[in-house]
Design a protein around this motif. Structure first.
Motif, PDB file in Angstrom:
ATOM      1  N   VAL A   9      29.880  47.476 -25.871  1.00 12.39           N
ATOM      2  CA  VAL A   9      30.018  48.902 -25.608  1.00 12.39           C
ATOM      3  C   VAL A   9      28.694  49.380 -25.035  1.00 12.39           C
ATOM      4  O   VAL A   9      27.652  48.753 -25.250  1.00 12.39           O
ATOM      5  N   SER A  10      28.732  50.472 -24.304  1.00  9.11           N
ATOM      6  CA  SER A  10      27.482  51.105 -23.880  1.00  9.11           C
ATOM      7  C   SER A  10      27.386  52.442 -24.600  1.00  9.11           C
ATOM      8  O   SER A  10      28.396  53.087 -24.874  1.00  9.11           O
ATOM      9  N   VAL A  11      26.171  52.829 -24.934  1.00  4.53           N
ATOM     10  CA  VAL A  11      25.919  54.093 -25.619  1.00  4.53           C
ATOM     11  C   VAL A  11      25.012  54.920 -24.718  1.00  4.53           C
ATOM     12  O   VAL A  11      23.956  54.456 -24.289  1.00  4.53           O
ATOM     13  N   GLU A  12      25.448  56.132 -24.441  1.00  9.46           N
ATOM     14  CA  GLU A  12      24.682  57.019 -23.577  1.00  9.46           C
ATOM     15  C   GLU A  12      24.363  58.310 -24.320  1.00  9.46           C
ATOM     16  O   GLU A  12      25.218  58.878 -24.997  1.00  9.46           O
ATOM     17  N   ARG A  13      23.129  58.758 -24.190  1.00  9.21           N
ATOM     18  CA  ARG A  13      22.710  60.036 -24.772  1.00  9.21           C
ATOM     19  C   ARG A  13      23.298  61.157 -23.931  1.00  9.21           C
ATOM     20  O   ARG A  13      23.148  61.168 -22.703  1.00  9.21           O
ATOM     21  N   THR A  14      23.969  62.104 -24.581  1.00  6.44           N
ATOM     22  CA  THR A  14      24.547  63.242 -23.865  1.00  6.44           C
ATOM     23  C   THR A  14      23.803  64.534 -24.155  1.00  6.44           C
ATOM     24  O   THR A  14      24.054  65.548 -23.510  1.00  6.44           O
ATOM     25  N   GLY A  15      22.919  64.496 -25.127  1.00  4.51           N
ATOM     26  CA  GLY A  15      22.124  65.656 -25.514  1.00  4.51           C
ATOM     27  C   GLY A  15      21.329  65.284 -26.745  1.00  4.51           C
ATOM     28  O   GLY A  15      21.478  64.182 -27.281  1.00  4.51           O
ATOM     29  N   ALA A  16      20.504  66.196 -27.205  1.00  6.79           N
ATOM     30  CA  ALA A  16      19.674  65.924 -28.382  1.00  6.79           C
ATOM     31  C   ALA A  16      20.571  65.624 -29.589  1.00  6.79           C
ATOM     32  O   ALA A  16      21.311  66.490 -30.054  1.00  6.79           O
ATOM     33  N   GLY A  17      20.527  64.396 -30.060  1.00  5.88           N
ATOM     34  CA  GLY A  17      21.297  63.987 -31.228  1.00  5.88           C
ATOM     35  C   GLY A  17      22.773  63.752 -30.965  1.00  5.88           C
ATOM     36  O   GLY A  17      23.553  63.629 -31.911  1.00  5.88           O
ATOM     37  N   HIS A  18      23.182  63.673 -29.701  1.00  6.50           N
ATOM     38  CA  HIS A  18      24.589  63.482 -29.339  1.00  6.50           C
ATOM     39  C   HIS A  18      24.714  62.311 -28.363  1.00  6.50           C
ATOM     40  O   HIS A  18      23.930  62.211 -27.408  1.00  6.50           O
ATOM     41  N   TYR A  19      25.746  61.483 -28.599  1.00  3.53           N
ATOM     42  CA  TYR A  19      25.903  60.254 -27.837  1.00  3.53           C
ATOM     43  C   TYR A  19      27.384  59.994 -27.584  1.00  3.53           C
ATOM     44  O   TYR A  19      28.245  60.508 -28.298  1.00  3.53           O
ATOM     45  N   GLY A  26      37.135  51.556 -20.878  1.00  2.00           N
ATOM     46  CA  GLY A  26      36.952  52.956 -20.510  1.00  2.00           C
ATOM     47  C   GLY A  26      37.174  53.941 -21.637  1.00  2.00           C
ATOM     48  O   GLY A  26      37.021  55.149 -21.451  1.00  2.00           O
ATOM     49  N   GLY A  27      37.545  53.461 -22.822  1.00  2.00           N
ATOM     50  CA  GLY A  27      37.710  54.340 -23.975  1.00  2.00           C
ATOM     51  C   GLY A  27      36.365  54.856 -24.443  1.00  2.00           C
ATOM     52  O   GLY A  27      35.344  54.186 -24.307  1.00  2.00           O
ATOM     53  N   THR A  28      36.366  56.070 -24.994  1.00  2.12           N
ATOM     54  CA  THR A  28      35.109  56.668 -25.453  1.00  2.12           C
ATOM     55  C   THR A  28      35.259  57.221 -26.858  1.00  2.12           C
ATOM     56  O   THR A  28      36.354  57.563 -27.294  1.00  2.12           O
ATOM     57  N   ILE A  29      34.125  57.306 -27.531  1.00  2.00           N
ATOM     58  CA  ILE A  29      34.035  57.983 -28.822  1.00  2.00           C
ATOM     59  C   ILE A  29      32.664  58.650 -28.886  1.00  2.00           C
ATOM     60  O   ILE A  29      31.652  58.049 -28.522  1.00  2.00           O
ATOM     61  N   VAL A  30      32.657  59.913 -29.287  1.00  2.00           N
ATOM     62  CA  VAL A  30      31.393  60.640 -29.400  1.00  2.00           C
ATOM     63  C   VAL A  30      30.891  60.545 -30.835  1.00  2.00           C
ATOM     64  O   VAL A  30      31.665  60.441 -31.777  1.00  2.00           O
ATOM     65  N   PHE A  31      29.587  60.558 -30.969  1.00  2.00           N
ATOM     66  CA  PHE A  31      28.977  60.538 -32.294  1.00  2.00           C
ATOM     67  C   PHE A  31      27.623  61.197 -32.214  1.00  2.00           C
ATOM     68  O   PHE A  31      27.146  61.541 -31.131  1.00  2.00           O
ATOM     69  N   GLY A  32      27.030  61.396 -33.385  1.00  3.34           N
ATOM     70  CA  GLY A  32      25.746  62.076 -33.408  1.00  3.34           C
ATOM     71  C   GLY A  32      24.984  61.812 -34.680  1.00  3.34           C
ATOM     72  O   GLY A  32      25.226  60.828 -35.380  1.00  3.34           O
ATOM     73  N   THR A  33      24.093  62.728 -34.987  1.00  4.85           N
ATOM     74  CA  THR A  33      23.186  62.551 -36.114  1.00  4.85           C
ATOM     75  C   THR A  33      23.707  63.139 -37.415  1.00  4.85           C
ATOM     76  O   THR A  33      23.048  63.030 -38.447  1.00  4.85           O
ATOM     77  N   GLY A  34      24.870  63.786 -37.370  1.00  7.41           N
ATOM     78  CA  GLY A  34      25.419  64.406 -38.573  1.00  7.41           C
ATOM     79  C   GLY A  34      25.112  65.884 -38.674  1.00  7.41           C
ATOM     80  O   GLY A  34      25.403  66.509 -39.690  1.00  7.41           O
ATOM     81  N   SER A  35      24.556  66.463 -37.627  1.00 10.35           N
ATOM     82  CA  SER A  35      24.244  67.888 -37.642  1.00 10.35           C
ATOM     83  C   SER A  35      25.480  68.751 -37.397  1.00 10.35           C
ATOM     84  O   SER A  35      25.420  69.964 -37.530  1.00 10.35           O
ATOM     85  N   ASP A  36      26.582  68.117 -37.027  1.00 12.88           N
ATOM     86  CA  ASP A  36      27.852  68.830 -36.828  1.00 12.88           C
ATOM     87  C   ASP A  36      28.978  67.919 -37.308  1.00 12.88           C
ATOM     88  O   ASP A  36      28.748  67.023 -38.108  1.00 12.88           O
ATOM     89  N   ASP A  37      30.189  68.116 -36.816  1.00 12.95           N
ATOM     90  CA  ASP A  37      31.323  67.342 -37.321  1.00 12.95           C
ATOM     91  C   ASP A  37      31.496  65.972 -36.666  1.00 12.95           C
ATOM     92  O   ASP A  37      32.409  65.228 -37.027  1.00 12.95           O
ATOM     93  N   PHE A  39      31.030  62.065 -35.943  1.00 10.93           N
ATOM     94  CA  PHE A  39      30.719  60.924 -36.797  1.00 10.93           C
ATOM     95  C   PHE A  39      29.269  60.507 -36.599  1.00 10.93           C
ATOM     96  O   PHE A  39      28.730  60.617 -35.498  1.00 10.93           O
ATOM     97  N   THR A  40      28.650  60.000 -37.657  1.00  9.94           N
ATOM     98  CA  THR A  40      27.324  59.383 -37.552  1.00  9.94           C
ATOM     99  C   THR A  40      27.532  57.888 -37.318  1.00  9.94           C
ATOM    100  O   THR A  40      28.631  57.363 -37.550  1.00  9.94           O
ATOM    101  N   PRO A  41      26.491  57.159 -36.898  1.00  9.17           N
ATOM    102  CA  PRO A  41      26.635  55.712 -36.753  1.00  9.17           C
ATOM    103  C   PRO A  41      27.062  55.019 -38.052  1.00  9.17           C
ATOM    104  O   PRO A  41      27.869  54.085 -38.017  1.00  9.17           O
ATOM    105  N   VAL A  42      26.567  55.479 -39.196  1.00  5.85           N
ATOM    106  CA  VAL A  42      26.965  54.880 -40.475  1.00  5.85           C
ATOM    107  C   VAL A  42      28.453  55.111 -40.725  1.00  5.85           C
ATOM    108  O   VAL A  42      29.179  54.206 -41.149  1.00  5.85           O
ATOM    109  N   GLU A  43      28.933  56.315 -40.435  1.00  2.33           N
ATOM    110  CA  GLU A  43      30.357  56.596 -40.596  1.00  2.33           C
ATOM    111  C   GLU A  43      31.204  55.756 -39.644  1.00  2.33           C
ATOM    112  O   GLU A  43      32.310  55.320 -39.996  1.00  2.33           O
TER     113      GLU A  43
END
Length: 142
Positions: A9-19, A26-37, A39-43
């Motif tokens: 998979v490739s991971v791209e930064r889309t904003g501060a704390g968002h990826y 071509g499937g995608t999943i968004v994740f982040g640092t847990g500052s919103d809803d 998923f975090t990488p641990v989740e």
């Protein structure tokens, strides 16, 4: 290794704390640092553990009967000790019920064996975590 063995998979930064992670199809999943809803990488790791074995178990049991309930709860404790940040006490708990009807008793009988077989042999995610595969991190020039 065959050319069909590589998973990526490739991971791209889309904003501060968002990826966004993108797979080869071509499937995608968004994740982040847990500052919103998001998923975090641990989740995502917990979801991968549960999802991997859920697929195995679902394929084995649902060919006999469609489940009325099929839920997988995955949990672990995050610790920070001399080994660094990590999860301990990982659990994968299935709650599966089959309605009465054709094949339901067979599906109920297969369920414990399917969970065990997935855990012991089939689920690539849990097998990788339990075996402890080394991870190499490098930096490539942009």
């Amino acid at each position: 290794m065959s050319e069909n063995s590589l998973r990526s998979v490739s991971v791209e930064r889309t904003g501060a704390g968002h990826y966004v992670a993108t797979n080869a199809r071509g499937g995608t999943i968004v994740f982040g640092t847990g500052s919103d809803d998001e998923f975090t990488p641990v989740e995502l790791l917990l979801a991968a553990l549960g999802g991997c074995t859920a697929v195995d178990v679902d394929l084995a049991t649902s060919r006999h009967a469609e489940p009325a309930t099929f839920t997988v709860q995955v949990a672990g404790n995050k610790v920070d000790d001399e080994l660094g940040n990590r999860l301990t006490d990982l659990t994968v708990t299935f709650t599966v019920a089959f309605p009465d009807g054709e094949g339901a008793e067979r599906a109920r009988t297969i369920l414990p064996r399917a969970v065990k077989t997935s855990h012991d042999r089939l689920c690539t995610v849990s097998r990788t975590v339990e075996i402890g595969t080394p991870v190499t991190a490098t930096v490539q020039d942009a």
